[in-house]
Design an enzyme around this catalytic site. Structure first.
Site, PDB file in Angstrom:
ATOM      1  N   LYS A 180       0.867  -1.175   0.000  1.00  0.00           N
ATOM      2  CA  LYS A 180       0.000   0.000   0.000  1.00  0.00           C
ATOM      3  C   LYS A 180       0.907   1.229   0.000  1.00  0.00           C
ATOM      4  CE  LYS A 180      -1.029   2.612   2.730  1.00  0.00           C
ATOM      5  NZ  LYS A 180      -0.681   3.862   3.516  1.00  0.00           N
TER       6      LYS A 180
ATOM      7  N   THR B 255       3.217   6.273   4.772  1.00  0.00           N
ATOM      8  CA  THR B 255       3.451   6.071   3.355  1.00  0.00           C
ATOM      9  C   THR B 255       3.259   4.677   2.823  1.00  0.00           C
ATOM     10  OG1 THR B 255       5.270   7.516   3.801  1.00  0.00           O
ATOM     11  CG2 THR B 255       5.102   6.672   1.577  1.00  0.00           C
TER      12      THR B 255
ATOM     13  N   GLU C   9      -0.533  10.437  -5.132  1.00  0.00           N
ATOM     14  CA  GLU C   9      -1.725  11.234  -4.825  1.00  0.00           C
ATOM     15  C   GLU C   9      -1.905  12.342  -5.855  1.00  0.00           C
ATOM     16  OE1 GLU C   9      -0.702  12.158  -0.869  1.00  0.00           O
ATOM     17  OE2 GLU C   9      -1.884  10.509  -0.044  1.00  0.00           O
TER      18      GLU C   9
ATOM     19  N   ASN D  77      -4.439  15.984   0.409  1.00  0.00           N
ATOM     20  CA  ASN D  77      -3.705  16.127   1.661  1.00  0.00           C
ATOM     21  C   ASN D  77      -4.219  17.242   2.560  1.00  0.00           C
ATOM     22  OD1 ASN D  77      -1.606  14.052   1.860  1.00  0.00           O
ATOM     23  ND2 ASN D  77      -1.131  14.834  -0.180  1.00  0.00           N
TER      24      ASN D  77
END
Lengths: 382, 382
Positions: free
Chosen positions: A166, A177, A256, A377
């Site tokens: 992941k 992370t 992301e 974020n």
């Protein structure tokens, strides 16, 4: 997917996160396995990292227990206590020693594990164990990941390697992370596994961090069920590293908000360290990353990023290539702008930077920086 | 605005950039002035930086010539030649020596100065000179700045200090981050000016870079017309540094896409260097910066940023304060979340981080990271 012999997987929605979201995963090794791990170098280490560093030294490993939602980092003595209590409860049901289980967590820092919710779900977690539940496990460990990350190889000798990871971002996203679990049924020693894992990580996960960030929780565990004899070590080692590289690539791909994967290659330096320093300066520059996002052939930003390393070089000696096409030589454009721009539209871009100082090189993977990264974020947790 | 005696300013739209956009500015010192400069440490230095480094050593300085639009960086020998030709042409009209003019440029890297457009405008540039045209000059040097940046002080002895700067971003925006020009009518020696400028820059511009980036063009020039005797050096020095700090603050305030200025203070370390390392790790973390943008009290990101320095500390010993309000102590929230959150809504936020290892400290300014930053930098140039 090639599933190594001797492993079972399980996942449940334990209620750490939103209701009905898988958030607790278990890998179980039916016989006595051996393991090794590579961990974050961050001074602030999550409780599972502190425990895991000890547990990999145990001669036997039987399970890996992972939760998402709560990182169990910056949680002090209480965090360690809860992680130990969780492992203790699981080991009791499984009739193992606590040290035979490797823990990992990912999620928000500074929150304690809600044991009152997790502990009652352990029997169900164990009941669900099956060799075919690897995908549920891969889902249970996801945070902002948009897809589960799995890769596998089978050697000609029939030895399988399965990796599940992941991680969804280049810049230490969300404080937790990257987790990766590499399983194999090859017969190898702890020393073999340690060597393979360290070499593999150097060629994969160490080449995707973009600003040198390591989260409090980064962990890569390798676990071998030791079922199948390995004759061709070269082939096995190659396949093992490839699985790690596949996972590393997927993490960048799922960066992301990222719209492209960019491979930055630096060649022609005196030392590998110099090549790495230059490659990281370019790959971690927010200005280079936004230019790639904006499909802007702004090569000046690349030169500036190289220059900020302080390494001595003449700008005139630096050549740039985009997907193999000559871009800049002696500070001059080498190709039609429209031709080059088309390369920037692609989802994968290779930027080659050639110097004339030596024969060393380094590469790494990064992604572009987009508005979406900020959105993800800025709103995480809330 | 206090305008030091002996200076005149001018600006024209020379056509480097869009028509009718001021892009060429001149500061003229009526008598023999003395100067000093501080420059980027980037290996790739713009042509005006290479020339300026030599020219500040000249005993006399009479003018500063600045253009925006083209950075004249990574332009090779031709870039140097054109910068020299431009200074040569100006010095001829002004009957000066070329070395008496300090050059500066800001804009896109890798493009040559369009002398054919600039040179014919020099007479007009000189004709426009006036002590009152400082605002036009401040506009002419802007790139992505949303407002001109000026600050001034007058000491009790009547000595004036005027600073004019450009720069609009925390992360080496647009390859030509930061230019600043500090003018005074105080009588001081080159050595005095050098000392003042170095000290002042350390307390101002060196405390606003966010990822250690320095562009190819960063330049701070100080120029003294030497009209007024300085008695109170302490007051003068203080005022001089304040002007630099004002400008540095404005650059952060105008950070590309920024919605807040964040002052990061680290206290209680063994050395100042350790405090700086920790402060920079926090101030340069995209995750901390996006959390401030998202008004998210995600203190875990701050701990993780501190930890990635690798400096040894116990997470338990770290205390956080938000605008003076206790936030985290012994890993525990010290205040109502709603009360703390209100502080995050403010345009200026002070984050204090206290350790218990010693008595040293460091501070720096940063801004939050927003979608707007990406938009600005992805579309620049196009």
């Amino acid at each position: 997917m090639y599933i190594p012999e001797g492993f079972m997987f399980s996942a449940v929605a334990s209620g750490i996160r939103k209701k009905d979201r898988l958030d607790l995963g278990l890998i179980f090794c039916q016989d006595k396995g051996i393991s090794w791990g590579v961990f974050t170098k961050n001074t602030v280490k999550a409780a599972p990292v502190i425990l895991g560093k000890g547990h990999i030294k145990n001669p036997v490993t039987r399970a890996i227990l992972v939760n998402s939602g709560v990182a169990n980092a910056a949680t002090g003595i209480e965090g360690i206590k809860r992680a130990e209590e969780l492992l203790g409860a699981l080991s009791q049901i499984l009739s193992l020693r606590k040290e035979e289980i490797l823990p990992a967590s990912t999620g928000v820092i500074g929150e304690q594990l809600p044991l009152e919710r997790i502990l009652p779900r352990l029997p169900e977690l164990i009941n669900n164990l099956s060799p075919s539940h690897y995908l549920a496990f891969a889902h249970a460990i996801m945070t902002t990941d948009t897809f589960p990350k799995l890769s596998s190889r089978k050697t000609k000798e029939g030895i399988s390697i399965l990796g599940i990871a992941k991680g969804a971002g280049m810049i230490a996203p969300n404080m937790a992370t990257m987790l990766a679990f590499i399983l194999t049924d090859g017969i190898l020693s702890k020393e073999d596994l340690k060597r393979l894992l360290q070499k593999g990580v150097e060629e994969s996960f160490n080449r995707i961090t973009v600003d040198g960030d390591m989260s409090t929780n980064d962990t890569v565990y390798a676990l071998a069920s030791r079922k199948k004899h390995i004759e061709d070590w070269k082939e096995f080692s190659h396949a093992f590293t490839e699985v790690l590289q596949d996972l590393a690539y997927m993490i960048v791909k799922d960066g992301e908000g990222a719209s492209k994967v960019i491979k930055v290659v630096v060649k022609g330096t005196r030392t590998k360290e110099e090549a790495e320093l230059l490659a990281r300066a370019v790959a971690e520059s927010p200005l280079v990353k936004t230019a790639f996002y904006g499909e802007d052939l702004n090569w000046g930003r690349i030169f500036s990023a190289l220059g900020k390393t302080g390494l001595p070089f003449q700008p005139e000696e630096v050549e740039l290539f985009l997907n193999g096409l000559p871009w800049i030589k002696e500070l001059t454009l080498q190709n039609d702008e429209e031709v080059l721009k088309k390369e920037l539209f692609k989802g994968e871009v290779e930027l080659s930077i050639k110097l004339k100082q030596g024969k060393q090189s380094y590469w790494l993977l990064t992604c572009d920086l987009t508005e979406e990264y900020i959105k993800i974020n800025a709103s995480y947790r809330s």
